[in-house]
Write an enzyme that holds these catalytic residues in place. Structure first.
Site, PDB file in Angstrom:
ATOM      1  N   GLY A  75       0.822  -1.191   0.000  1.00 48.16           N
ATOM      2  CA  GLY A  75       0.000   0.000   0.000  1.00 48.16           C
ATOM      3  C   GLY A  75       0.864   1.253   0.000  1.00 48.16           C
ATOM      4  O   GLY A  75       2.094   1.188   0.021  1.00 48.16           O
ATOM      5  N   GLN A  77       1.420   3.332   2.329  1.00 48.25           N
ATOM      6  CA  GLN A  77       2.239   3.402   3.544  1.00 48.25           C
ATOM      7  C   GLN A  77       2.811   2.031   3.921  1.00 48.25           C
ATOM      8  O   GLN A  77       2.940   1.695   5.098  1.00 48.25           O
ATOM      9  CB  GLN A  77       1.426   3.995   4.693  1.00 48.25           C
ATOM     10  CG  GLN A  77       1.276   5.498   4.606  1.00 48.25           C
ATOM     11  CD  GLN A  77       2.620   6.219   4.659  1.00 48.25           C
ATOM     12  OE1 GLN A  77       3.556   5.771   5.316  1.00 48.25           O
ATOM     13  NE2 GLN A  77       2.715   7.349   3.967  1.00 48.25           N
ATOM     14  N   SER A  78       3.183   1.263   2.931  1.00 49.39           N
ATOM     15  CA  SER A  78       3.721  -0.079   3.165  1.00 49.39           C
ATOM     16  C   SER A  78       5.055  -0.050   3.907  1.00 49.39           C
ATOM     17  O   SER A  78       5.992   0.638   3.500  1.00 49.39           O
ATOM     18  CB  SER A  78       3.901  -0.782   1.820  1.00 49.39           C
ATOM     19  OG  SER A  78       4.710  -1.922   1.937  1.00 49.39           O
ATOM     20  N   ASN A  79       5.142  -0.837   4.987  1.00 48.10           N
ATOM     21  CA  ASN A  79       6.421  -1.055   5.658  1.00 48.10           C
ATOM     22  C   ASN A  79       7.323  -1.954   4.820  1.00 48.10           C
ATOM     23  O   ASN A  79       8.542  -1.802   4.810  1.00 48.10           O
ATOM     24  CB  ASN A  79       6.196  -1.701   7.027  1.00 48.10           C
ATOM     25  CG  ASN A  79       5.360  -0.842   7.938  1.00 48.10           C
ATOM     26  OD1 ASN A  79       5.770   0.232   8.347  1.00 48.10           O
ATOM     27  ND2 ASN A  79       4.165  -1.312   8.260  1.00 48.10           N
ATOM     28  N   THR A  81       7.611  -2.164   1.510  1.00 47.05           N
ATOM     29  CA  THR A  81       8.315  -1.490   0.423  1.00 47.05           C
ATOM     30  C   THR A  81       9.441  -0.608   0.960  1.00 47.05           C
ATOM     31  O   THR A  81      10.512  -0.519   0.351  1.00 47.05           O
ATOM     32  CB  THR A  81       7.336  -0.671  -0.435  1.00 47.05           C
ATOM     33  OG1 THR A  81       6.535   0.168   0.406  1.00 47.05           O
ATOM     34  CG2 THR A  81       6.419  -1.586  -1.233  1.00 47.05           C
TER      35      THR A  81
END
EC number: 3.5.99.7
Length: 338
Positions: A75, A77-79, A81
Site C-alpha cells: 500500500g 504506507q507499506s512497511n 516497500t
C-alpha cells in the site's frame, strides 16, 4: 528441523531484545505477564521491521540469480516497500516499488510522508497505482517487473509481505529458534506469542518454528486484513510449504493456525476506537509506539484478551512487535492531539 541449510545474508543487528511490559501488565491487573520482542528495533536499515528478517533469506537468492533490481509491492504506507528500498540501497541495487491504494483514508500528505517518503529518499522508483487492497499476486506488480525487463534490467520479485515468495516463511522460523535460545537464558518459556497477521508469512514461519517444540497453536495471530478467511488460507498454505523446506518432520494441520478475527475492522488500514485506545495506552505506559494498520490492532487484541480473561492467570505472553511506527505521520489527523 533444518533451517541452517538455507543461506542467510545478515541485515539485522542479531537477536532482537525481549522487553518486559511491566506497567502495561500492572495496568491490566497484573495476573498476566506481558513482554515484547522488538522486531521494530532489529536493523539499522531505515528502521527495520519484520520484513528485514524475511529479506535475509531472499537476498542470497537474488544475488545468486544476478538480479539488479528489487521489485516489490504494498500500500501507499507499506512497511514492506520501505524495507525493500533500504535493502536495495544497502546492496547497491535498483528498486521499483508499486504502491497501491489499499487504505480508504484521505489526508493531503498521506502519499508524501512516512514510509513512502523514506522509500523516495533512498532512491526507489515509486509508482502509485489506484488499485485497492488484496494480499494476492497483483497485475500491477507483474507489469512493473516486465517494465524492468524491457529496459534491460534483471528484476527480482518480492511479493507483498514477502509472503508468496517460496522462501518468505524462513525468517520467522528463525524467530522461533531465537526465542527458544532467549527462553533458556530467561529461565522460563512463553505460554503464548501474539502476532499481527495480514499476508501471512510471519505467522506461518512462527507456526512452523514453534511446532518443533509443540507450541504451534500457542502462536495467536491477530488478523488485521479484515479478510480473515483469505489470510487464514494463506498462513496455512505458507506454513505447510515452509515446514517441508525446513524438514519439520510433521504436517501442519488446520488446528496449528490460530487466527483471532475480532480486531481487523472496520477494514484494512483503518483503526477502530479500541485500536486507537491500545496505541495510546501502550505509548503512555511503556513509551512503545504502535501503528493504526498493524501493531495497533495486534496490541488491541492482546490487551482485550487479557481483559477478557482469555489468558490463564500466571501466563507469560510475548508480543511480537513487527514495526510500523514510520507510518504514524501519515495518520497525523487522527493523532493531532496525541
Amino acid at each position: 528441523m533444518n533451517l541452517q541449510r538455507f543461506p542467510r545474508y545478515p541485515l539485522t543487528f542479531g537477536p532482537t531484545p525481549i522487553q518486559p511490559l511491566k506497567r502495561l501488565s500492572a495496568h491490566l491487573g497484573g495476573k498476566v505477564e506481558l513482554y515484547a520482542k522488538r522486531e521494530d528495533c532489529n536493523s539499522g536499515l531505515a528502521f527495520g521491521g519484520n520484513k528485514t528478517r524475511k529479506l535475509e533469506y531472499l537476498v542470497p537468492d537474488a544475488l545468486a540469480q544476478g538480479a539488479d533490481t528489487l521489485v516489490s509491492i504494498g500500500g501507499v504506507q507499506s512497511n514492506q516497500t520501505r524495507q525493500v528500498a533500504a535493502v536495495a540501497a544497502h546492496l547497491g541495487m535498483k528498486c521499483v516499488l508499486v504502491q497501491e491504494h489499499w487504505v480508504n483514508y484521505e489526508d493531503p500528505v498521506y502519499d508524501r510522508v512516512g514510509n513512502i517518503q523514506l522509500s523516495r529518499m533512498m532512491g526507489a522508483d515509486v509508482r502509485l497505482v489506484s488499485d485497492g487492497f488484496d494480499i494476492g499476486i497483483r497485475r500491477s506488480w507483474e507489469e512493473a517487473m516486465e517494465s524492468v525487463r524491457q529496459a534491460g534490467g534483471k528484476p527480482y520479485p518480492i511479493p507483498a509481505g514477502c509472503s508468496e515468495h517460496p522462501l518468505g516463511g524462513l525468517g520467522f522460523v528463525g524467530f522461533a529458534e531465537e526465542v527458544r535460545a532467549q527462553e533458556a537464558q530467561l529461565g522460563f518459556k512463553f505460554d503464548y506469542v501474539v502476532v499481527c497477521s495480514v499476508t501471512g508469512s510471519t505467522q506461518a514461519g512462527m507456526v512452523v518454528g514453534f511446532a518443533a517444540d509443540g507450541r504451534a497453536d500457542r502462536v495467536i495471530g491477530i488478523d488485521a486484513s479484515a479478510k480473515p478467511e483469505q489470510t487464514r488460507e494463506q498462513i496455512t498454505r505458507i506454513a505447510r510449504h515452509t515446514a517441508e523446506l525446513v524438514e519439520l518432520g510433521r504436517d501442519i494441520v488446520e488446528q496449528d493456525v490460530v487466527l483471532d478475527t475480532r480486531y481487523g475492522g472496520p477494514e484494512y488500514g483503518l483503526p477502530s476506537d479500541g485500536t486507537l485506545e491500545a496505541i495510546r495506552l501502550c505509548a503512555r505506559l511503556e513509551g512503545m509506539l504502535t501503528d493504526p494498520v498493524y501493531e495497533g490492532k495486534s496490541m488491541h487484541g492482546m490487551i482485550d484478551k487479557v481483559r477478557l480473561g482469555e489468558f490463564e492467570p500466571g501466563s507469560k505472553v510475548l508480543y511480537a512487535h513487527l514495526g510500523g511506527a514510520p507510518a504514524l505521520s501519515a495518520y497525523n489527523g487522527i493523532f493531532r492531539n496525541g
